[in-house]
Design an enzyme around this catalytic site. Structure first.
Site, PDB file in Angstrom:
ATOM      1  N   LYS A  16      16.262 -27.992  28.340  1.00 48.99           N
ATOM      2  CA  LYS A  16      16.483 -28.649  29.626  1.00 48.99           C
ATOM      3  C   LYS A  16      15.179 -28.693  30.455  1.00 48.99           C
ATOM      4  O   LYS A  16      14.144 -28.207  30.012  1.00 48.99           O
ATOM      5  CB  LYS A  16      17.629 -27.960  30.376  1.00 48.99           C
ATOM      6  CG  LYS A  16      18.992 -28.092  29.672  1.00 48.99           C
ATOM      7  CD  LYS A  16      19.374 -29.532  29.459  1.00 48.99           C
ATOM      8  CE  LYS A  16      20.811 -29.842  29.057  1.00 48.99           C
ATOM      9  NZ  LYS A  16      21.610 -28.988  28.242  1.00 48.99           N
TER      10      LYS A  16
HETATM   11  C1  LIG Z   1      23.219 -28.861  28.054  1.00 53.63           C
HETATM   12  C2  LIG Z   1      24.420 -29.464  28.696  1.00 53.63           C
HETATM   13  C3  LIG Z   1      25.510 -28.697  29.112  1.00 53.63           C
HETATM   14  C4  LIG Z   1      25.664 -27.256  28.776  1.00 53.63           C
HETATM   15  O1  LIG Z   1      24.633 -26.464  29.221  1.00 53.63           O
HETATM   16  P1  LIG Z   1      24.553 -24.938  28.728  1.00 53.63           P
HETATM   17  O2  LIG Z   1      23.643 -24.302  29.728  1.00 53.63           O
HETATM   18  O3  LIG Z   1      23.992 -24.966  27.347  1.00 53.63           O
HETATM   19  O4  LIG Z   1      25.926 -24.390  28.765  1.00 53.63           O
HETATM   20  C5  LIG Z   1      26.538 -29.309  29.801  1.00 53.63           C
HETATM   21  N1  LIG Z   1      26.517 -30.626  30.046  1.00 53.63           N
HETATM   22  C6  LIG Z   1      25.506 -31.412  29.635  1.00 53.63           C
HETATM   23  C7  LIG Z   1      25.545 -32.866  29.955  1.00 53.63           C
HETATM   24  C8  LIG Z   1      24.436 -30.857  28.937  1.00 53.63           C
HETATM   25  O5  LIG Z   1      23.441 -31.644  28.495  1.00 53.63           O
END
Ligand SMILES: *Cc1c(COP(=O)(O)O)cnc(C)c1O
Length: 412
Positions: free
Chosen positions: A210
Site C-alpha cells: 500500500k
Molecule cells: C488491501 C486492501 C484491503 C485490506 O487491507 P489489509 O490491511 O490487508 O487488511 C481492503 N480493501 C482494499 C480495497 C484493499 O486493497
C-alpha cells in the site's frame, strides 16, 4: 549464450529507509514490542496528518515528536493490525448484524465485503462507474432495500469515489457510510483529505504494497466518539478499564473487565514504528507516484488503450494503482488479448497485476448470491481489459522507461 537481462522489475516494493529501520531498532531496544507508546504516537500523528500537520504537501519532515497537537479535533484514529480488522470493527461498532444488508462495489478486493459476512449480514454488490471504476451512486440507490444499513465505498486505485453523491444518498435513506480507504492515503475529495469527510468511519491499510506500510496494519478513523470507544474495546478482547471509573478515579493497573467477546486486532509497536516514519513521507511518496503516472500518461497517448482517469482539478490522487484498459474507449482495437499482454510484460521482466477479478466472478460470492456477469456489465467489461502497471517510489527513471518501452513494443 543469452544476453544478460535486466533484473525482474517487481509489480510492487515497499520503500523502507534508514529512519524506519532506526525506529524499529529503537522499539526493539526499548523492550516494548506490542501495543504501547509508539502505537499511541502513530495514532496521534495520523490525526495530525489528516489535520494537515504531518509531512505537508512538500513532504517536509515536520510533525515528529508528540504529533497530534492541532490535529482535526473531533477525529479519533484507532490503530489496528489490518484494514480488514478496521472495517470489521467499524461495521461491528455501527451495529451491523444478521438481517442487515451492506452495499458495496463488486470491483474490489474480497476484504471489503468479507467483513460484512463476519457479522452475519448480507452483501449487496453493485456495478461501477465506467470511467473511474468507483462504485456507481445510481446503482447504490437502486440497490437499497428496507434491510439496507450501510454503504461501503472503495476509493479505487487512490481516486476518491463520488462521496458527495454517496453521502447524500446515505442521508436521505438513513444509512451509515464506511469508506474503504485502503488505496487512498493521501487522496482528497472536495479539497478535504479522505478520512475527514462526513462518513461514519474511514479505514486505511498499511499492507506491504500500500501507499505507506507497516508490514501489516491499518487505521480506523471516525468522528463518532461512541464508535471509537467501542472499536478500542473490541480491538483488544473486549477489555475495558472504564467500568472501574464509576467507583473511583484511581484504576489499579491490574484491573480490567471483559464487556464483550472482542477480537485481537491491536497494532504492535514494531509495526507502529514503521508507520511513524512512513507517515512523514506520505505526501512525498504521493508526489513521486503522481510523477510516474504523468510519465505513463504522456507516453501512452495515442496507443490503443485507456489510461486511468486523473483526479478532478485541485484534488489529490493517491495513485496506489495505475490500472490501464487495453483497447480504445469501446474496448476494441488493442490487437492483443489481456492475458497475452501480461505474458509479454512478464517476458520483458516486468511484473504487473489485475485489479480486480470482480467479486461477482469468485465462487463464494457468485454462488452465495446467484450473481451473473450481466448484472455488473461495466465492472465485467473493465475486468476483461485491465492491467495494473508498476507504480511505486523505488522505481527509477530507467525502470519507468523500461515499462513504457515494453508497453509500446507490445502494442506496436
Ligand atoms: C488491501 C486492501 C484491503 C485490506 O487491507 P489489509 O490491511 O490487508 O487488511 C481492503 N480493501 C482494499 C480495497 C484493499 O486493497
Amino acid at each position: 549464450m543469452t544476453e544478460p537481462r535486466d533484473p525482474f522489475l517487481p509489480f510492487a516494493l515497499p520503500d523502507i529507509g534508514e529512519a524506519e529501520i532506526a525506529e524499529v531498532v529503537d522499539t526493539l531496544r526499548s523492550g516494548w514490542v506490542t501495543t504501547g507508546p509508539k502505537a499511541a504516537r502513530f495514532e496521534a500523528d495520523f490525526r495530525a496528518f489528516l489535520g494537515g500537520q504531518v509531512g505537508g504537501q512538500g513532504g517536509d519532515q515536520g510533525g515528529d515528536q508528540g504529533g497530534g497537537q492541532g490535529g482535526d479535533d473531533g477525529l479519533h484514529a484507532i490503530a489496528v493490525n489490518s484494514a480488514t480488522a478496521g472495517l470489521h470493527l467499524a461495521l461491528e461498532g455501527l451495529g451491523i448484524g444478521p438481517g442487515d444488508e451492506v452495499i458495496t462495489t463488486t470491483h474490489t478486493f474480497t476484504a471489503t465485503a468479507e467483513v460484512v459476512r463476519y457479522l452475519g449480514a448480507d452483501v449487496r454488490l453493485v456495478d461501477i462507474d465506467a470511467a473511474t471504476l468507483n462504485i456507481d451512486p445510481a446503482a447504490v440507490e437502486a440497490a437499497i432495500t428496507p434491510r439496507t444499513k450501510a454503504i461501503l465505498p472503495v476509493h479505487y486505485g487512490g481516486l476518491a469515489a463520488d462521496m458527495p453523491a454517496i453521502l447524500d444518498i446515505a442521508q436521505r435513506h438513513g444509512l451509515k457510510v464506511v469508506e474503504d480507504a485502503a488505496h487512498a492515503l493521501p487522496a482528497t475529495c472536495g479539497g478535504r483529505l479522505v478520512g475527514t469527510l462526513r462518513s461514519d468511519a474511514t479505514v486505511f491499510s498499511f499492507y506491504a504494497n500500500k501507499t505507506i506500510t507497516t508490514g501489516e496494519g491499518g487505521m480506523l478513523v471516525t468522528r463518532d466518539a461512541a464508535l471509537a470507544q467501542r472499536a478500542k474495546v473490541m480491538r483488544l478482547h473486549g477489555m475495558s478499564r472504564d467500568a472501574f471509573d464509576r467507583f473511583t478515579a484511581k484504576v489499579p493497573s491490574w484491573y480490567y473487565e471483559i464487556v464483550a467477546p472482542g477480537f485481537k486486532y491491536n497494532l504492535s509497536d514494531i509495526a507502529a514504528a514503521l508507520g511513524l516514519q512512513q507517515l512523514k513521507k506520505a505526501h512525498a511518496f504521493q508526489q513521486m507516484r503522481a510523477q510516474i503516472a504523468a510519465l505513463y500518461d504522456a507516453a501512452f497517448a495515442g496507443l490503443p488503450l485507456v489510461t486511468p482517469p486523473a483526479a478532478p482539478s485541485g484534488e489529490l490522487h493517491a495513485w496506489h494503482l495505475y490500472a490501464l484498459r487495453l483497447g480504445d474507449g469501446d474496448g476494441a482495437g488493442a490487437g492483443i488479448a489481456r492475458e497475452r499482454f501480461i505474458e509479454r510484460l512478464f517476458d520483458a521482466g516486468i511484473g504487473c497485476s489485475v485489479h480486480y477479478i470482480p467479486l461477482h466472478l469468485h465462487p463464494y460470492w457468485r454462488e452465495r448470491y446467484a450473481l451473473r456477469p450481466e448484472q455488473f456489465a461495466r465492472s465485467q467489461a473493465a475486468y476483461e481489459r485491465l492491467v495494473s502497471l508498476p507504480i511505486y517510489t523505488r522505481m527509477g527513471e530507467a525502470d519507468v522507461q523500461r515499462v513504457i518501452d515494453a508497453v509500446r513494443g507490445i502494442l506496436a
